[in-house]
Design an enzyme around this catalytic site. Structure first.
Site, PDB file in Angstrom:
ATOM      1  N   HIS A  89      51.048  64.818  34.567  1.00  0.00           N
ATOM      2  CA  HIS A  89      52.348  64.441  34.538  1.00  0.00           C
ATOM      3  C   HIS A  89      53.176  65.804  34.697  1.00  0.00           C
ATOM      4  O   HIS A  89      54.171  65.662  35.321  1.00  0.00           O
ATOM      5  CB  HIS A  89      52.563  63.790  33.001  1.00  0.00           C
ATOM      6  CG  HIS A  89      53.875  63.753  32.629  1.00  0.00           C
ATOM      7  ND1 HIS A  89      54.759  62.820  32.982  1.00  0.00           N
ATOM      8  CD2 HIS A  89      54.724  64.462  32.088  1.00  0.00           C
ATOM      9  CE1 HIS A  89      55.871  62.881  32.761  1.00  0.00           C
ATOM     10  NE2 HIS A  89      56.148  63.943  31.889  1.00  0.00           N
ATOM     11  N   HIS A  93      56.990  66.792  37.207  1.00  0.00           N
ATOM     12  CA  HIS A  93      58.243  67.459  36.885  1.00  0.00           C
ATOM     13  C   HIS A  93      58.433  68.643  38.270  1.00  0.00           C
ATOM     14  O   HIS A  93      59.700  69.067  38.399  1.00  0.00           O
ATOM     15  CB  HIS A  93      58.322  68.309  35.665  1.00  0.00           C
ATOM     16  CG  HIS A  93      58.519  67.532  34.488  1.00  0.00           C
ATOM     17  ND1 HIS A  93      59.664  66.719  34.273  1.00  0.00           N
ATOM     18  CD2 HIS A  93      57.796  66.800  33.768  1.00  0.00           C
ATOM     19  CE1 HIS A  93      59.519  65.968  33.295  1.00  0.00           C
ATOM     20  NE2 HIS A  93      58.477  65.865  32.849  1.00  0.00           N
ATOM     21  N   GLU A 125      62.990  61.895  33.145  1.00  0.00           N
ATOM     22  CA  GLU A 125      61.852  61.212  32.850  1.00  0.00           C
ATOM     23  C   GLU A 125      61.779  59.932  33.748  1.00  0.00           C
ATOM     24  O   GLU A 125      60.705  59.509  34.216  1.00  0.00           O
ATOM     25  CB  GLU A 125      61.436  60.934  31.398  1.00  0.00           C
ATOM     26  CG  GLU A 125      61.035  62.089  30.599  1.00  0.00           C
ATOM     27  CD  GLU A 125      59.815  62.903  30.990  1.00  0.00           C
ATOM     28  OE1 GLU A 125      58.971  62.466  32.085  1.00  0.00           O
ATOM     29  OE2 GLU A 125      59.465  63.864  30.590  1.00  0.00           O
ATOM     30  N   SER A 143      54.779  60.050  38.135  1.00  0.00           N
ATOM     31  CA  SER A 143      53.514  60.357  37.670  1.00  0.00           C
ATOM     32  C   SER A 143      52.668  59.095  37.305  1.00  0.00           C
ATOM     33  O   SER A 143      51.690  59.142  36.801  1.00  0.00           O
ATOM     34  CB  SER A 143      53.246  61.590  36.714  1.00  0.00           C
ATOM     35  OG  SER A 143      53.938  61.034  35.491  1.00  0.00           O
TER      36      SER A 143
HETATM   37 FE    FE Z   1      57.796  64.904  31.179  1.00  0.00          FE
END
Ligand code: FE
Ligand code: PHE
Length: 275
Positions: free
Chosen positions: A130, A135, A176, A195
């Protein structure tokens, strides 16, 4: 993403430095872990052209994330000249202040451990897949990279003002789970969706969730779901909108919102720009 307490978390917090950083210890990953990474990567990268924003799709081939679990030092060598961000290795979720302080100094904390194979579809705490896959690509986008640093600074300020909860909602609905309008249609720029094998197509294609134009005060007043797909996504027109809308001093916004009850994650208001 932050966790106010590090008790009962999954990572090994026993050997960290005072700023919660650790060594990645890349040689310690097993063949099975590299293989699991490659399978997670293969699923997500196949979805990216249709569901991820161009900035994400275009940088991915340069990062060689498909070879196996990436090395922090190799990515840092590319990230430094691009946007002057650096990745730091951490055991997992961090206390809010520690997390904000890293962001404010253009250091992005990445968890070192990888999920179990049985967590292929869903994981509770963020892992290296993730954090890295979701990110890191956007840290190469200059305006988004500046936004994230400003967010870290804003977090330190929000802490002093007792407004962390409102600011956390902004992180959730942008970093997010944010969506962006593009000439090709809606795309994700949020790590939580980028993700996720299930939620990435869902956030763009499903008729179920609300998709509402970015509205800073509205977002800071809106609860979110942590254990199901989101009921609402907020949509930016471009990264400049995000940066500029969040540039003013939030102190009066916090004062205004502190007296008002939050909206539920599913609420649609008459003032919303519904897409
Ligand atoms: Fe995150
Ligand atoms: N401008 C905000 C403040 O003064 C800080 C901030 C910037 C928060 C960007 C989030 C994102 O508090």
């Amino acid at each position: 993403m932050t966790g106010e307490t590090v008790h009962n978390l999954r990572g090994d917090y026993s050997r960290m430095r005072p700023d919660y950083t650790v060594e990645q210890e890349w040689d310690g990953y097993s063949d099975a872990e590299h293989d699991l990474w490659r399978r997670l990567f293969a699923r997500q990268v196949a979805l990216a052209p249709k569901y991820a924003c161009d900035e994400f799709v275009e940088i991915l081939p340069e990062l060689h994330f498909g070879d196996g679990i990436p090395r922090f030092d190799e990515v840092n060598a590319k990230l430094k000249p691009a946007t002057n961000w650096q990745l730091v290795a951490v055991p997992g979720l961090l206390p809010d202040i520690t997390f904000f302080d890293h962001l404010a100094n253009r250091r992005f904390p990445v968890t070192v451990w990888l999920r179990d194979p049985k967590e292929f579809d869903y994981i509770v705490e963020p892992d290296i897949f993730h954090d890295f896959y979701g990110h890191v690509p956007l840290l190469f986008q200059p305006v988004f990279a500046d936004y994230l640093q400003a967010y870290g600074r804003g977090g330190l300020k929000a802490h002093a003002l007792g407004a962390i909860e409102m600011l956390a909602r902004l992180y959730w609905y942008t970093v997010e789970f944010g969506l962006i309008e593009t000439p090709k249609g809606l795309r994700s720029y949020g790590a939580g969706t980028l993700s996720s094998g299930g939620e990435l197509p869902y956030c763009v294609d499903s008729p179920n969730p609300n998709r509402i134009g970015f509205d800073l005060l509205r977002i800071m007043r809106t609860r979110y779901k942590i254990d199901t797909f989101q009921e609402t996504y907020f949509v930016i027109r471009d990264f400049s909108e995000l940066f500029e809308a969040t540039a003013p001093d939030f102190t009066p916004y916090y004062e205004l919102l502190q007296g008002r009850p939050p909206h539920e994650a599913s609420t649609v208001l008459p003032t919303d720009r519904v897409l």
